[in-house]
Design an enzyme around this catalytic site. Structure first.
Site, short mmCIF file in Angstrom:
data_model
loop_
_atom_site.label_atom_id
_atom_site.label_comp_id
_atom_site.label_asym_id
_atom_site.label_seq_id
_atom_site.Cartn_x
_atom_site.Cartn_y
_atom_site.Cartn_z
N LYS A 253 -62.45 -14.28 30.92
CA LYS A 253 -61.35 -13.99 30.00
C LYS A 253 -60.05 -14.23 30.74
CE LYS A 253 -59.63 -10.61 26.67
NZ LYS A 253 -58.21 -10.79 26.94
N ARG A 258 -52.92 -17.85 23.96
CA ARG A 258 -53.82 -18.71 23.17
C ARG A 258 -53.10 -19.97 22.74
NH1 ARG A 258 -58.27 -16.39 20.26
NH2 ARG A 258 -59.63 -18.10 19.64
N ARG A 273 -50.90 -18.65 18.99
CA ARG A 273 -51.76 -17.82 18.14
C ARG A 273 -51.10 -17.50 16.81
NH1 ARG A 273 -54.26 -12.22 20.33
NH2 ARG A 273 -54.16 -11.09 18.39
N GLU A 302 -56.85 -21.33 26.25
CA GLU A 302 -55.84 -20.40 26.76
C GLU A 302 -54.99 -21.12 27.80
OE1 GLU A 302 -55.93 -17.23 25.52
OE2 GLU A 302 -55.11 -15.89 27.03
N PHE A 342 -61.87 -23.50 25.65
CA PHE A 342 -63.15 -22.80 25.51
C PHE A 342 -63.82 -23.04 24.16
CE2 PHE A 342 -59.84 -19.37 25.11
CZ PHE A 342 -59.94 -19.15 23.74
N ARG A 416 -61.68 -11.01 13.19
CA ARG A 416 -61.93 -10.24 14.40
C ARG A 416 -63.29 -9.58 14.21
NH1 ARG A 416 -58.54 -8.58 18.21
NH2 ARG A 416 -56.63 -8.81 17.02
N LYS A 422 -64.70 -8.73 23.74
CA LYS A 422 -63.99 -8.78 25.02
C LYS A 422 -64.38 -7.55 25.82
CE LYS A 422 -60.04 -7.03 22.54
NZ LYS A 422 -58.72 -7.22 22.04
P1 AMP Z 1 -56.93 -9.68 23.33
O1 AMP Z 1 -55.66 -10.46 23.31
O2 AMP Z 1 -56.97 -8.62 24.36
O3 AMP Z 1 -57.35 -9.25 21.94
O4 AMP Z 1 -58.10 -10.66 23.80
C1 AMP Z 1 -58.46 -11.80 23.06
C2 AMP Z 1 -57.71 -12.99 23.63
O5 AMP Z 1 -58.21 -13.35 24.90
C3 AMP Z 1 -57.93 -14.24 22.84
O6 AMP Z 1 -57.11 -14.28 21.69
C4 AMP Z 1 -57.55 -15.31 23.82
O7 AMP Z 1 -56.15 -15.54 23.79
C5 AMP Z 1 -57.87 -14.69 25.18
N1 AMP Z 1 -58.98 -15.34 25.89
C6 AMP Z 1 -58.98 -15.55 27.22
N2 AMP Z 1 -60.10 -16.16 27.61
C7 AMP Z 1 -60.85 -16.36 26.50
C8 AMP Z 1 -62.13 -16.94 26.25
N3 AMP Z 1 -62.88 -17.45 27.23
N4 AMP Z 1 -62.56 -16.97 24.97
C9 AMP Z 1 -61.81 -16.45 23.96
N5 AMP Z 1 -60.61 -15.89 24.13
C10 AMP Z 1 -60.13 -15.84 25.39
#
Ligand code: AMP
Length: 554
Positions: A253, A258, A273, A302, A342, A416, A422
């Protein structure tokens, strides 16, 4: 359709509170919308442009007050409008409380008190207004708005004011428009939902549903250059992921922003995003795609800021690049960014949304040379220990944690769901929208200091408070936040201000407690500011449901 007819229907919708009644009232409106169906489907949600379109009206509250004041007559100024707003609490009610049209141009007024301004005209004027830029654009905007208010009867003014400030608030969200489209044109809800995910344009989906039915909707495909919403992840654990899917695709991650890449074989366009065009600030990503890929694609990934050794820098660094409009070359010198792909949504004429993740990853790998480090690594495993090793390697390399994905999952834009989870080792953070603030005291009297945090409530249309944050913010950040938030003030009461919900904070906290002090019924214990989520809008704010879940899981 006359704008007055739209306004009457908007009032009828607003008078309903049950979702089924709201949908029924939207169906009535759609049925008589004629050539204006696409516009009406957007207006009813308070949008002028399709969701994929990054154009905005960019009309601050003050500018709208000025236009209203001018239309209201010689002895009214923007301060009077603000005063009425403080009394009435809502801009639509304020606009409807004035008599417009007394100034000029009464010429062809009809019995209804309006001169027959149409939905199409309002749409055209607002689109022109969005295109105004440079010196004098603010004045042009006020002029255009004044022209519209000046032709409005009270009910038209009510919904015009709300439309231009993007605060329609008649209870119609994307779900209601989806259901109304299905019901009005007798097509399955799933077909509408799917078309909306692919096109991000409720206006054209409603029109296609009416003209060509279910088969027409099925024919809506991705278009290079028209961004789709990003698929999102829920917080989750390795145990749950393996229990649900037997094995998981595990990826690092990245702590960046994004980016969706659209390449038609000649030109690259990049979208954030929020579906904003971020091509110009990220020239090295454009170059990477142009020089490595030889066919049209849509990719998801990303962008991460890196230091001289190629190690990742914190998320805030990449935001500095995202926001940059001028001196991009200089910014590029200061902060380098790297793109990690990804996912792959489209290759050379073929949409891949319905293809399982594993196959999409194969297509993605096939686009880049074997030695390329652009594609993020992905391991499929059914062993918790192996997954823990991958997680440790991700953390050692300076990344945020890991993502767990169902290898069989299709790509569902904007959802979502549980198919992507995550796993971050830290305590969870919350993304809250700022709905109010307080002016500081003493040395800080000129800056906003304490910020009221809210989360999304069920319909996605409203917000409920969960706490106030004042910790973790530097003086410099307070200053820039004040600059940013001040134009969003909608009401003032002593030292407190109410803010239009636009800016999203990422906040940390120690615990979530139940509490009657806030509208949500919960309070964040020891909240601290972590960052402004520049890549997220109010609709990305965490939901009350998530707060409830987090509270229960403590
Ligand atoms: P969060 O922003 O904490 O909700 O985490 C989701 C975000 O992690 C996604 O919207 C992406 O921007 C980011 N992200 C980073 N690495 C990845 C990955 N390998 N696959 C999907 N999302 C990722």
């Amino acid at each position: 359709m006359e704008f007055a007819t739209f306004a009457d229907h908007a009032a009828a919708i607003e008078a309903e509170s049950a979702e089924t009644e709201i949908v029924a009232a939207v169906v009535d409106l759609f049925t008589i919308a004629g050539d204006d169906l696409a516009t009406v489907a957007r207006f009813v949600q308070g949008r002028v442009f399709p969701a994929y379109d990054s154009r905005t009206l960019d009309i601050g509250p003050r500018l709208c007050y000025e236009a209203i004041a001018r239309a209201a007559g010689h002895n009214v100024d923007a301060d009077d409008v603000e005063q009425r707003l403080a009394d009435r609490g809502e801009i639509g009610a304020v606009a409807a409380s004035y008599e417009f049209g007394g100034q000029q141009g009464l010429g062809s007024f009809t019995d209804s008190g309006t001169d027959g301004m149409t939905v199409a005209e309002v749409n055209d004027r607002l689109s022109e207004l969005a295109a105004a830029e440079g010196d004098g654009s603010q004045a042009t905007k006020v002029d255009t708005l004044f022209g519209l208010f000046n032709r409005s009867c009270p009910e038209e003014a009510r919904y015009l004011a709300r439309l231009v400030l993007e605060e329609m608030r008649i209870g119609v969200g994307e779900g209601a428009v989806r259901d109304a489209t299905a019901a009005a044109f007798d097509v399955p809800v799933e077909a509408v939902e799917r078309a909306l995910q692919v096109s991000n344009d409720c206006g054209s989906v409603a029109t296609v549903a009416r003209e060509h039915g279910e088969s027409g909707l099925a024919g809506i495909t991705l278009e290079i250059g028209r961004p789709v919403k990003a698929m999102l992840a829920q917080a989750g654990t390795v145990t749950d992921a393996l229990a649900d899917w037997d094995r998981a695709a595990v990826e690092w991650k990245y702590d960046g922003a994004r980016v969706q890449v659209h390449y038609d074989g000649e030109t690259v366009r990049l979208f954030s995003r929020n579906m904003e065009d971020v091509t110009d600030p990220l020239p090295e990503v454009v170059e990477t795609i142009e020089t490595t890929i030889d066919r049209p694609v849509i990719l998801d990934g990303e962008v991460v800021a890196v230091d001289d050794d190629g190690d990742p820098l914190p998320f805030q660094a990449v935001l500095r690049r995202f926001r940059r409009k001028h001196d991009v070359a200089q910014a590029r010198e200061a902060i380098a960014v790297r793109f990690h792909a990804f996912d792959c949504l489209h290759v050379a004429g073929t949409d891949l949304l319905d293809v399982p993740l594993q196959r999409r990853r194969e297509r993605l790998d096939g686009l880049f040379p074997d030695d390329s480090d652009i594609v993020s690594a992905c391991w499929t495993s059914d062993e918790p220990d192996r997954i823990a090793e991958i997680e440790q390697a991700a953390l050692d390399a300076g990344h945020e944690g890991i993502m767990l994905k169902d290898p069989e999952s299709t790509y569902t834009p904007g959802k979502r769901g549980k198919r992507w989870r995550k796993r971050k080792p830290d305590v969870e953070t919350l993304d809250c929208v700022v709905t109010g603030a307080e002016w500081g005291e003493g040395r800080r009297a000129n800056v906003l200091g304490t910020f009221e945090l809210s989360v999304r409530t069920d319909g996605g249309d409203g917000y409920a408070t969960v706490g106030n944050v004042a910790t973790g913010i530097t003086d410099a950040e307070l200053e820039s936040l004040t600059e940013r938030l001040e134009p969003l003030v909608t009401a003032e009461d002593g030292q407190s201000v109410t803010l239009s919900p636009e800016v999203v904070f990422e906040v940390g906290y120690e615990e979530i407690q139940t509490s009657s002090a806030y509208e949500s019924g919960y309070a964040l214990r020891f909240p601290r500011f972590l960052a402004v989520r520049d890549d997220a809008g109010p609709s990305d704010t965490d939901s009350l449901e998530r707060v409830e879940r987090l509270a229960q899981s403590q």
